[in-house]
Write an enzyme that holds these catalytic residues in place. Structure first.
Site, short mmCIF file in Angstrom:
data_model
loop_
_atom_site.label_atom_id
_atom_site.label_comp_id
_atom_site.label_asym_id
_atom_site.label_seq_id
_atom_site.Cartn_x
_atom_site.Cartn_y
_atom_site.Cartn_z
N HIS A 59 -5.12 7.78 9.94
CA HIS A 59 -3.55 7.75 10.53
C HIS A 59 -3.21 8.49 11.79
CE1 HIS A 59 -2.34 6.50 6.04
NE2 HIS A 59 -2.64 5.49 6.86
N CYS B 119 -13.69 7.52 2.71
CA CYS B 119 -14.06 8.97 2.73
C CYS B 119 -14.63 9.05 1.32
CB CYS B 119 -12.92 10.04 3.01
SG CYS B 119 -13.36 11.66 2.86
N HIS C 212 1.46 4.95 0.05
CA HIS C 212 0.45 5.72 0.97
C HIS C 212 -1.00 4.80 0.60
CE1 HIS C 212 -2.60 8.18 2.57
NE2 HIS C 212 -1.86 8.80 3.37
N GLU D 299 -4.02 5.38 0.39
CA GLU D 299 -5.09 6.02 -0.55
C GLU D 299 -4.48 5.89 -2.04
OE1 GLU D 299 -6.20 10.12 0.38
OE2 GLU D 299 -6.73 10.42 -1.79
N SER E 225 0.84 10.38 8.93
CA SER E 225 -0.44 11.11 8.37
C SER E 225 -0.03 12.05 7.16
CB SER E 225 -1.17 11.88 9.62
OG SER E 225 -2.02 12.89 8.90
N ASN F 274 -1.70 14.26 5.67
CA ASN F 274 -1.95 15.78 5.73
C ASN F 274 -1.39 16.48 6.86
OD1 ASN F 274 -3.88 16.33 7.78
ND2 ASN F 274 -4.46 14.17 7.24
N SER G 82 -6.87 13.81 11.14
CA SER G 82 -7.07 12.63 12.00
C SER G 82 -6.79 12.97 13.28
CB SER G 82 -6.24 11.75 11.29
OG SER G 82 -4.74 12.03 11.18
#
Ligand code: SF4
Length: 333
Positions: free
Chosen positions: A54, A114, A142, A144, A240, A242, A287
């Site tokens: 991202h 990942c 999201h 994930e 993103s 994180n 990222s």
């Protein structure tokens, strides 16, 4: 007093992002070597489903080298599968339905999920096999979370915050376990877990936290940085997870003393943010290429923040090998 930048360490690229980008670069490099970067049939050398990571700069850079990004596999023509053009799955992972579609259409998949996201997928499968209902803490929509919930939509119950716990209803006879997205706020998740344990005291946790090492390390570092700064700039894209969590953690550390901002790059810095500010904390999401951070630091130096201090909390040495589909290739970068 010299105005200064307080730089977080660790920051930026994690092992999963590094591997995902290297995956696409390796395919591009192999295509270049074999003269197939520009193909006669008009097909690209590689398709990537969704943003590989991202970050818009990373995506734009890989697209400029020939990678074609799609949202869904349906955008990829059948001719690409017949020609053996690789299709890369992003670092965030995919649900089994996406893998099934790729298999049905005979696509040559290179899975850059990942390994730490893959671990959560495997936990879902194991706990469902053992008869558990899974409460998954994550962000609706999201990539994930969509992939993980897709492993078993009927047994994975997604909640976002502690407030959502009240919407759940399970009897003590139900085996319950909690899993989470890898990029959540460590502190906020602790609050949600406490609320879950208060309502369902028998709920179990996986052997190790699903929040990954890179997320926890970057949050711990930015917390210290915020304590030593008047404002904080996080470099990272809006989608993103994180990076946005880093901004929230920095804001908590600053309290009423200042504001935490998120920017994609130095062009988004607003001069007014730095009025009366003596020290600017800087960090970046997992990222984010470090040259974007260098650009932000250079822009701050131009505004008089010429001092530099680094706050290092831990040395990272995590590394993931390339996906199995590429490891046999001699052209590996
Ligand atoms: S942030 Fe964590 S889970 Fe996500 S790609 Fe990086 S190491 Fe993997």
């Amino acid at each position: 007093m010299t105005k200064c930048v307080v730089l977080a360490d660790p920051r930026g690229f994690c092992a999963g992002v590094d591997r995902a980008i290297l995956t696409v670069q390796t395919i591009l490099k192999a295509a270049q070597k074999s003269g197939k970067l520009v193909r006669e049939d008009g097909l690209p050398p590689v398709y990537v489903r969704r943003q590989i990571v991202h970050n818009k700069h990373v995506v734009e850079d890989l697209a400029s080298q020939g990678a074609v990004f799609v949202q869904e596999l349906s955008e990829i023509p059948d001719a690409a599968a017949q020609a053996g053009i690789p299709v890369v799955f992003s670092a965030h992972g995919v649900s089994p339905s996406v893998k099934d579609e790729a298999k049905r259409r005979g696509m040559h998949v290179v899975d850059a999920t990942c390994p730490l996201v893959g671990k959560v997928h495997r936990e879902v499968l194991r706990f469902v096999r053992e008869g558990y209902e899974i409460i998954y803490i994550g962000h609706k929509g999201h990539d994930e979370a969509v992939g993980v919930v897709g492993e078993s939509p009927e047994h994975v119950h997604l909640i976002e915050h502690a407030d959502d716990v009240a919407t759940l209803d399970f009897t003590p006879e139900t085996k319950l376990v909690l899993l989470s997205q890898t990029t959540l706020s460590v502190d906020e998740t602790a609050g949600t877990i406490a609320a879950l344990k208060a309502r369902f005291p028998w709920i179990e946790e996986p052997p190790s936290s699903d929040i990954c090492y890179a997320t926890s390390n970057r949050q711990a570092a930015v917390k210290l940085v915020a304590q030593q700064s008047d404002c904080v700039v996080i470099v990272g894209s809006a989608n993103s997870s994180n990076s946005v969590r880093l901004m929230e953690v920095a804001q908590e550390g600053l309290g009423d003393r200042g504001t935490a901002y998120r920017v994609d790059d130095a062009n988004e810095l607003e001069p007014a943010w730095f009025d009366g500010v003596e020290s600017v904390g800087v960090s970046s999401g997992a990222s984010v290429p470090d040259e974007l951070v260098s650009g932000v630091i250079a822009a701050l130096q131009d505004r008089g923040f010429t001092g530099m201090k680094s706050v290092e909390t831990i040395k990272e040495n995590m590394h993931f090998v390339l996906p199995a589909e590429l490891r046999r290739q001699p052209s590996r970068a």
